[in-house]
Scaffold this active site. Sequence first.
Site, PDB file in Angstrom:
ATOM      1  CE  LYS A 167      -6.324   2.009  -1.404  1.00  0.00           C
ATOM      2  NZ  LYS A 167      -7.034   2.204  -0.129  1.00  0.00           N
ATOM      3  CE1 TYR A 220      -3.112   2.971   0.389  1.00  0.00           C
ATOM      4  CE2 TYR A 220      -3.627   2.247   2.614  1.00  0.00           C
ATOM      5  CZ  TYR A 220      -3.834   3.112   1.556  1.00  0.00           C
ATOM      6  OH  TYR A 220      -4.767   4.112   1.675  1.00  0.00           O
TER       7      TYR A 220
END
Length: 292
Positions: A162, A134
């Site tokens: 992400k 992330y």
Amino acid sequence: MKLSGVMPALVTPFDQNNEIDFGAFEKLLTHFREAGVTGWVPNGSTGEYFSLSTEERRDVLQFVKDFANDDEILIAGTNAPATREVIEQTALAKEIGYDNVLLAPPFYTRPTQDELIKHYETVLAEVDVNIVLYSYPAKDGSDISLELMDHFADNPRVIGIKESSGVLQRAIEISSRYDGKIQLISGSDDIALDFMFWGAESWICGPSNFMAKACCDLDRAYKAGKLEEARRIMSALYRAMNILESGKFVQKIKYGCELQGIPVGECRAPLGPLTDEEKADLKAALEPVLAL
């Protein structure tokens, strides 16, 4: 593991006593399923994991796991400030039945890239899970470099990233450089359609908490080759997405749920309430979405 579709980065509903409201949670998840989401991402930053006790984090994970169907993707947020705590949270998620976790760099400590590589390697060695990286340097104070992704590119358990930097060029680089290795996952909501064009087949999406149907419609339209329809939906979504990115993200997400008739309570301190002006701006921005 192939990720696809819209997966809400779930809010955590709270009641008037500031306790987790599982009745509201069930209504929210039911609404998402009707809209067509493909999975669930509890205990992320949108879920205010930083304000939850270990027992509360366990309860949220268990509740979402019990609600989920077998064909729905489960990704647990297991972030914490220290590697030891991340391992504890990840082991907890695995015990409950999560095979995938979402991990940003530990906040506050700002580890070097070598330290961050060691951090992820240690988690992988200690718990048998897949990791979705992330990248959100504006929030975490630490980046996930291309060199780090190079290090893990051939590790089948590092399945995606992400990407929430908001830099489209970086998304293009990731898509091109790691095609077939690390999946690009949309995390910059106001340029979600651009991410789709550059190969992101999945979207871990905070705004879908109150715009689930529109977000799912965008994903479906793009995948069906209906590019003009996808552009029209993105145009309607854009202002609301942009307002969310301007600050007080979680508070605005929760107010959006209230506007949609699915109240989820206020945020826990230190996150404070929205001003009347902030509420009015979001409400006005939501009108084009509701008109879709």
